[in-house]
Motif scaffolding. Structure first.
Motif, PDB file in Angstrom:
ATOM      1  N   PRO A  94       9.883   4.862  -3.414  1.00 36.28           N
ATOM      2  CA  PRO A  94       8.730   5.258  -4.242  1.00 36.28           C
ATOM      3  C   PRO A  94       9.105   5.702  -5.653  1.00 36.28           C
ATOM      4  O   PRO A  94       8.210   6.011  -6.444  1.00 36.28           O
ATOM      5  N   LEU A  97       7.221   4.326  -8.669  1.00 43.50           N
ATOM      6  CA  LEU A  97       5.994   4.913  -9.211  1.00 43.50           C
ATOM      7  C   LEU A  97       6.317   5.820 -10.400  1.00 43.50           C
ATOM      8  O   LEU A  97       5.574   5.848 -11.388  1.00 43.50           O
ATOM      9  N   GLN A 116       1.669   3.861   4.976  1.00 45.15           N
ATOM     10  CA  GLN A 116       1.250   5.093   4.311  1.00 45.15           C
ATOM     11  C   GLN A 116       0.948   6.219   5.299  1.00 45.15           C
ATOM     12  O   GLN A 116       0.894   7.391   4.917  1.00 45.15           O
ATOM     13  N   TRP A 168       2.184   8.825  -4.106  1.00 47.41           N
ATOM     14  CA  TRP A 168       1.471   7.558  -3.924  1.00 47.41           C
ATOM     15  C   TRP A 168       0.000   7.726  -4.281  1.00 47.41           C
ATOM     16  O   TRP A 168      -0.579   6.920  -5.010  1.00 47.41           O
TER      17      TRP A 168
END
Length: 424
Positions: A94, A97, A116, A168
């Protein structure tokens, strides 16, 4: 538009619907005149890493700082309009991001599975549906060793899910769910509903359609427990004992159950195990089918093979749960069986093969459903719509409703990928 696609490619030794979707979307955008760049890692490259780097890899699953730096530099240099994130496990993380935030580029993310809210992404444990981690802690997944049957292997995924959940949810302008059924689960888990849109995967025109009644029943996909392979073998044994359906079963694919499937089929004239097909051979096999069977015991987030069958004018026999219930209209474009029920699966297979005229009607209706909901033109329109809404959300220019869909999944606002598109 100028799009940067971010994706960790799954190992080439096993079928990956997710890799296929990513490649098809890139080709679709480029063919329409849009610029698409890629920022990728390949799981195939893990084998070439040194032992120390392999040992350190689990530590980078939750956060890979080098990836953040590299991606941010690419984005500042190339200035795309939007970044489209697909899979980030295990080599990207991640941290992508944060790289996008550093460069100020809005993010769209396609959710190809349930990663998720579930560390292995399947919502399944021991062959049964499981929601123990949905909306809460990922500790149950660690306790049961849900990823590859290993507690140790599950820890990095569970940790990543826990520490990056809010990143997220706040770092992505638009999540693209690949079915309304998937969206419902994610909304119930607490994900921000206003950022979750439904965008079904599209399928390219296959270039070949069924002519005549078909030559076989086809299973095309990963040979794994969650895909219902053992259930299919049990159902086919029952059909054979009752006299069969008049055509053989063709099993095309690879996976952990391949030795078991090969041993089961040995010496049988009614079953052919043909290994992993490339795209061209897959399309030909689909077009020669009486029906394509998709008996998954886990709740598929989509079901690419079902839509590939529709494109060729071939009905599917699929499990009546997950995304299959919105892809297949039972008795109109295909048939649904009771999930996990071998007797029900055998009955549906017998029915779809016993009446050629009715089968032809199902196939024609399936093709029409494909044209209206899953064609390249429809796929391009919805993809660009998502990109524009993400850009508008970043600039404060407004937002679109949460369901970007074809109408039949209008219920997508409130109702019903190992990951390989996803199965890991």
């Amino acid at each position: 538009m100028h799009v940067m696609v971010v994706h960790n490619r799954y190992a080439s030794a096993q079928p990956s619907g997710e890799n296929k979707v990513v490649d098809q979307e890139v080709e679709l955008l480029r063919a329409a005149g849009h610029r698409v760049d890629r920022f990728e890692r390949r799981s195939d490259d893990i084998g070439a890493l040194s032992l120390p780097r392999k040992a350190a890899l689990p530590l980078l699953v939750p956060w890979n700082p080098a990836v953040r730096t590299e991606l941010a530099a690419r984005l500042r240099a190339e200035r795309p309009d939007v970044v489209h994130v697909h899979n980030v496990f295990p080599l990207l993380s991640p941290a992508v991001l944060a790289g996008c935030a550093d460069a100020g580029v809005p993010v769209v993310a396609t959710l190809h599975n349930y990663g998720q809210v579930c560390p292995p992404g399947t919502l399944q444990r021991d062959g049964r549906p499981c929601s123990a981690c949905v909306g809460g802690s990922a500790l149950p997944a660690v306790r049961h060793g849900c990823y590859r049957g290993s507690r140790l292997a599950t820890v990095p995924l569970a940790l990543s899910l826990s520490v990056n959940r809010r990143r997220w949810w706040t770092g992505v302008e638009r999540f693209l769910c690949i079915s309304a059924a998937q969206r419902e689960v994610l909304v119930r888990s607490g994900m921000p509903a206003e950022r979750l849109a439904v965008k079904h995967n599209f399928v390219p025109e296959p270039g070949v359609r069924r002519e005549g009644p078909g030559e076989h029943v086809l299973y095309l996909g990963r040979l794994a427990e969650a895909k219902g392979v053992r259930l299919l073998m049990t159902a086919w044994d029952a059909l054979t004992a009752a006299g069969g359906v008049g055509v053989p079963l063709v099993i095309a694919g690879s996976g952990p159950l391949e030795p078991e499937v090969t041993a089961w089929a040995a010496g049988r004239p009614d079953v052919r195990v043909v290994g992993l097909y490339d795209t061209a051979r897959s399309r030909e096999a689909v077009a020669r089918s009486v029906a394509v069977v998709a008996p998954s015991t886990w709740m598929e987030a989509f079901g690419l093979v079902v839509v590939e069958a529709m494109a060729a004018g071939v009905p599917a026999v699929a499990a009546g749960h997950g995304a299959f219930t919105e892809l297949v209209e039972d008795g109109v474009t295909g048939l649904l069986h009771r999930p996990g029920d071998a007797e029900s699966l055998a009955d549906r297979l017998r029915l779809v093969a016993s009446d050629p005229d009715r089968n032809d009607e199902l196939g024609r209706a399936a093709r029409l459903r494909y044209e209206r909901g899953f064609s390249p033109a429809v796929g391009l329109e919805r993809l660009l719509e998502a990109y524009r809404s993400a850009s508008a959300g970043r600039t404060g220019g407004g937002r679109v409703p949460p369901a970007v869909t074809d109408g039949r999944a209008g219920r997508g606002g409130a109702s019903a990928a190992g990951r390989d598109g996803g199965s890991r």
